[in-house]
Design a protein around this motif. Structure first.
Motif: not given
Length: 294
Positions: A154-162
């Protein structure tokens, strides 16, 4: 005895070998986001550090502090019971790494801070009384599986998508977290006697080694079957076929593991789990065009 711990003892306390799983899951989240990595490498690097050397390391330090009396019996050479981490330094390091993790997470944005805070709370609840989730294999393994697989993804995807990641990313991360519960059970076979003596109700203690091994295999396999079905439904047949092949390889290894669960748990953890995490990456690549084109 030294009044402060040596750097080598601190590194041993933080257990770098355990950092791989959340760092890998974070990378899967980055890939699955569908966002190009160009120009994002400093943020990606910070996220990888957050997932492994910070949040995961915090959980290891907290676990060793609250397990110091048990380790004095079962693993007296660990940094805290051996005195190489003297006094209350184990607690101070766990608290300091918690604070540092939150600072880095806050710099990466509110979604990442929320995920890190949730993971850190679980890490402390896993080890610290009064809840001490690790005392029961159902709850403890669930907490670790979420922290090692779902939250970093989740964190990796959220970092990229902001922003909040796509629902397909969230569903996939959840499924691989469920499967990781079985991986956590594999780690419990090595300490059955110690768990019985100290009142830790791991799944091999509760179910017996044979039933716990079968359950671990089932829990690892079923979420992958669901992922395969989803990938076919989402029009990603080649990626689904890769997961089928990797799962077939796991099934072959599981047969040998089930013949001697206690003797081969570590072997399967190094072989079958490798195929499991390769499937995670294949799934992340399958999601990329779906999410990026959504």
């Amino acid at each position: 005895m030294a009044a402060t711990p040596a750097p080598s003892a601190v590194v041993e306390l933080l257990k770098p070998l355990t950092w791989f799983a959340p760092m890998w899951a974070f990378a899967c989240g980055v890939v699955s986001s569908g966002v190009p990595a160009h120009g994002q490498w400093p943020v990606i690097a910070a996220g990888i550090v957050l997932a492994g050397p910070l949040v995961c390391a915090t959980s290891q330090a907290a676990n060793d502090w609250f397990d110091r009396h048990v380790d004095a019996i079962n693993e007296p050479n660990r940094p805290i019971p051996s005195g190489r981490i003297p006094g209350r330094w184990g607690l101070y390091l766990a608290l300091g790494w918690t604070a540092l993790s939150l600072v880095v997470a806050a710099a990466l944005g509110p979604w990442i801070l929320g995920a890190a805070l949730f993971g850190l709370v679980l890490a402390w609840l896993y080890s610290a009384p009064p809840l001490r989730l690790k005392g029961n294999g159902w709850w403890g393994n669930s907490a670790v599986a979420i922290c090692y697989e779902g939250l970093p993804w989740f964190t990796g995807a959220a970092v990229m998508a902001a922003a909040m990641p796509d629902w397909r990313v969230l569903l996939t991360a959840l499924l691989y977290s469920i499967g990781a519960h079985g991986i956590m059970t594999l780690n419990d076979f090595k300490s059955v006697e110690g768990d019985i003596a100290t009142g830790v109700r791991s799944l091999p203690v509760q179910l017996g080694p044979a039933r716990a091994a079968r359950f671990a295999c089932l829990v690892m396999a079923l979420p992958q079957v669901v992922v395969i079905g989803l990938l076919f439904a989402w029009g990603r047949p080649w990626h689904a076929a890769i997961i089928v092949a990797l799962l077939a390889g796991q099934a072959a290894l599981m047969v040998r593991f089930l013949d001697d669960p206690r003797g081969r748990a570590a072997w399967y953890n190094g072989t079958g789990t490798t195929l499991y995490v390769l499937g995670m990456l294949a799934t992340a690549f399958a999601l990329r065009p779906l999410v990026g084109g959504a």
